[in-house]
Design an enzyme around this catalytic site. Structure first.
Site, PDB file in Angstrom:
ATOM      1  N   LYS A  78      50.996 113.733  58.689  1.00 44.61           N
ATOM      2  CA  LYS A  78      51.322 113.520  60.099  1.00 44.61           C
ATOM      3  C   LYS A  78      50.837 112.132  60.520  1.00 44.61           C
ATOM      4  O   LYS A  78      49.712 111.735  60.162  1.00 44.61           O
ATOM      5  CB  LYS A  78      50.648 114.600  60.942  1.00 44.61           C
ATOM      6  CG  LYS A  78      51.014 114.590  62.420  1.00 44.61           C
ATOM      7  CD  LYS A  78      50.354 115.739  63.171  1.00 44.61           C
ATOM      8  CE  LYS A  78      50.792 115.804  64.622  1.00 44.61           C
ATOM      9  NZ  LYS A  78      50.173 116.926  65.365  1.00 44.61           N
ATOM     10  N   SER A 158      53.480 119.689  68.170  1.00 49.88           N
ATOM     11  CA  SER A 158      53.779 118.301  67.901  1.00 49.88           C
ATOM     12  C   SER A 158      53.958 117.958  66.415  1.00 49.88           C
ATOM     13  O   SER A 158      54.528 116.903  66.107  1.00 49.88           O
ATOM     14  CB  SER A 158      52.661 117.424  68.475  1.00 49.88           C
ATOM     15  OG  SER A 158      51.440 117.647  67.779  1.00 49.88           O
ATOM     16  N   SER A 182      50.103 123.040  67.862  1.00 49.07           N
ATOM     17  CA  SER A 182      50.965 122.049  67.201  1.00 49.07           C
ATOM     18  C   SER A 182      51.166 122.214  65.705  1.00 49.07           C
ATOM     19  O   SER A 182      51.994 121.516  65.136  1.00 49.07           O
ATOM     20  CB  SER A 182      50.424 120.651  67.456  1.00 49.07           C
ATOM     21  OG  SER A 182      50.898 120.198  68.694  1.00 49.07           O
TER      22      SER A 182
HETATM   23  N1  GLN Z   1      52.242 121.810  72.967  1.00 48.02           N
HETATM   24  C1  GLN Z   1      50.853 121.597  73.301  1.00 48.02           C
HETATM   25  C2  GLN Z   1      50.706 120.370  74.173  1.00 48.02           C
HETATM   26  O1  GLN Z   1      51.682 119.814  74.489  1.00 48.02           O
HETATM   27  C3  GLN Z   1      50.015 121.519  72.067  1.00 48.02           C
HETATM   28  C4  GLN Z   1      50.050 120.222  71.410  1.00 48.02           C
HETATM   29  C5  GLN Z   1      49.136 120.163  70.239  1.00 48.02           C
HETATM   30  O2  GLN Z   1      48.663 121.193  69.763  1.00 48.02           O
HETATM   31  N2  GLN Z   1      48.853 118.955  69.795  1.00 48.02           N
HETATM   32  O3  GLN Z   1      49.649 119.981  74.520  1.00 48.02           O
END
Ligand code: GLN
Length: 494
Positions: A78, A158, A182
């Site tokens: 990532k 994400s 994410s």
């Molecule tokens: N979807 C969540 C957010 O927008 C989680 C994102 C994440 O876990 N990095 O914050």
């Protein structure tokens, strides 16, 4: 069987048996990336020369008998993990030209284990999002399609680039990070396995920070065992991260064959909120049936503060984000826009460097931390966070693991929820509580929606009891026998 269809465990065995070389294995994945990345946009940066050099080094180590546990295994990283000498963008224009002079601990451990890095995967900007639509480098497309419908779908977020890359056979595994879901939500949307370990299990050193009290690195792969192998290499104490846990790393792979006989599996009644789609409810029932049939006892539990988890997360996470992102000032890292004076330089740099969602989070975070609102929002959210942790502590006195859906829906179409941030935030409804409580949680593909899209179930464990989570996940994986392939790979023989 084509080399890209192997599991990580099979590839490892094949490399050791000299059935194929690490170079062949890496070349096969690089070829797949060349063929499909233009469609999927799963990678922001592909590093073929580095990958082939690492593969050749792995072949030498395999021949000499000095190979590490991941020697020659192609992985996708990532683009939130700093990689020495390789551009690391966090999917932001702010870091468009940032080449870290150092390596994150997790990627250093994977490299030391002999892994081959094929490239850096796309994500929501600074890991803020559930769809990969906020990346400054373009959206990632899910390799899956609805049956008979070619509408491009999101891969979740994400860590959507990592999930899409693994699902489309562009890598045998990937790293993700999970702040509120994410790793787990994109794993569910792309039909793969993903684990968020306990907070403190993997070092955060060198991972670009979003919300430091929630961020955790974790593995994404096509099987539970592959995730266990990867986590074994990623985890461990790191003096460079003050919240890293100084406890031994158990044999996660061995835990996958433990079975669930005699385990008590909690099913939280508050998660069965009205409005849960029938197919998600049916999937959840199927998970219970599988575990019951395998000898576990299913018990009803209560997590009474569940309804406050999402609002709490969307105060705590932006608060920490606003503080972490203050470092992007045009002076120390990445982008700089000139201005008449220092203030104008800051303003122009941040206005140009950050996208809308990141700005929204900085605004919310700054607001809830400001004098006058701190007590009303931030302090309160911290108190509710303790109550949420307390709910889990009480529940784990009666059960060994908790079973829930991973996400409230299958993958949605690109653009479907972009008009309304709250709708997007609702995606995290089942994943955020375990994040706030710092618990290990995992998503495993179990079934398909009526439209033929993958759906995952989530297992949550006690702090640092990833082993039980792996045991439950492996049992569900065995019984569910999820073998569907994404549309983009449907024609390729297994
Ligand atoms: N979807 C969540 C957010 O927008 C989680 C994102 C994440 O876990 N990095 O914050």
């Amino acid at each position: 069987m084509s080399l890209i269809d192997l599991t990580l465990a099979q590839a490892r065995a094949g490399l050791r048996a000299k059935t194929f070389s690490a170079r062949d294995l890496t070349a096969a994945h690089l070829e797949a990336i060349t063929a499909l990345n233009p469609t999927l946009n799963a990678f922001i940066t592909v590093t073929p020369e580095i990958a082939l050099a690492e593969a050749e080094a792995a072949d030498r180590a395999l021949a000499a008998g000095t190979a590490g546990p991941l020697a020659g295994i192609p992985l996708a990283i990532k683009d939130l993990f700093c990689t020495e000498g390789v551009r690391t963008t966090a999917a932001s224009l702010m870091l468009e030209t940032f080449v870290p002079p150092y390596e994150s601990t997790v990627t250093a451990k994977l490299r030391d284990a002999g892994a081959v890095f094929v490239g850096k995967t796309n994500l929501d900007e600074f890991a803020m999002g559930s769809s990969n639509l906020t990346s400054a480098y373009g959206a990632v497309t899910n390799p899956w399609r609805r049956a008979g419908d070619d509408t491009p779908l999101v891969p979740g977020g994400s860590s959507g680039g990592s999930a899409a890359a693994v699902a489309a056979r562009l890598a045998l595994g990937a790293t993700g990070t999970d702040t509120g879901g994410s790793i787990r939500q994109p794993a569910s949307f792309c039909g793969i396995v993903g684990m968020k370990p306990s907070y403190g299990r993997c070092s955060r050193y060198g991972i670009i920070a979003f919300a430091s009290s929630l961020d955790q690195a974790g593995p994404m792969a096509r099987t539970v065992e592959d995730c266990a192998i990867l986590l074994g290499a990623m985890a461990g104490f790191d003096p460079k991260d003050s919240t890293s846990a100084d406890i031994p790393v158990p044999d996660f792979q061995a835990a996958c064959t433990r079975g669930v006989k005699g385990l008590r599996i909690g099913v939280p009644r508050e998660y069965a909120a009205p409005g849960m789609p029938d197919e998600i409810a049916a999937l959840w029932h199927l998970g219970r049936d599988i575990l019951r049939a395998a000898g576990a006892e299913i018990i009803d539990i209560s997590l009474p503060h569940t309804e406050y988890a999402l609002p709490t997360y969307y105060i705590v996470a932006p608060a920490e984000a606003s503080s972490n992102l203050a470092r992007y000032d045009g002076v120390r890292f990445g982008r700089r826009e000139d201005g008449a004076d220092l203030i104008e330089m800051y303003e122009r740099t941040r206005a140009k460097g950050f996208g809308d969602e990141v700005k929204r989070r900085i605004l919310i975070g700054t607001y809830v931390l400001s004098a006058g609102y701190y007590d009303a929002y931030y302090l309160r959210a911290q108190k509710v966070r303790s109550l949420i942790l307390g709910d889990f502590t009480t529940a784990f006195a009666r059960c060994d693991a908790i079973l829930t859906p991973t996400a409230p829906s299958a993958a949605f179409a690109q653009g479907e929820k972009m008009d309304d941030p709250i709708k997007m935030y609702l995606n995290d409804i089942y994943t955020v509580p375990a994040s706030l409580a710092g618990l290990p949680a995992m998503s495993v593909p179990v079934g398909q929606s009526q439209e033929g899209l993958p759906l995952g179930l989530q297992m949550i464990g006690r702090p640092f009891d990833e082993e039980t989570v792996f045991a439950v996940a492996a049992e569900i994986e065995r019984a569910a026998g999820f073998s569907a392939r994404p549309a983009i790979r449907a024609g390729v023989s297994a």
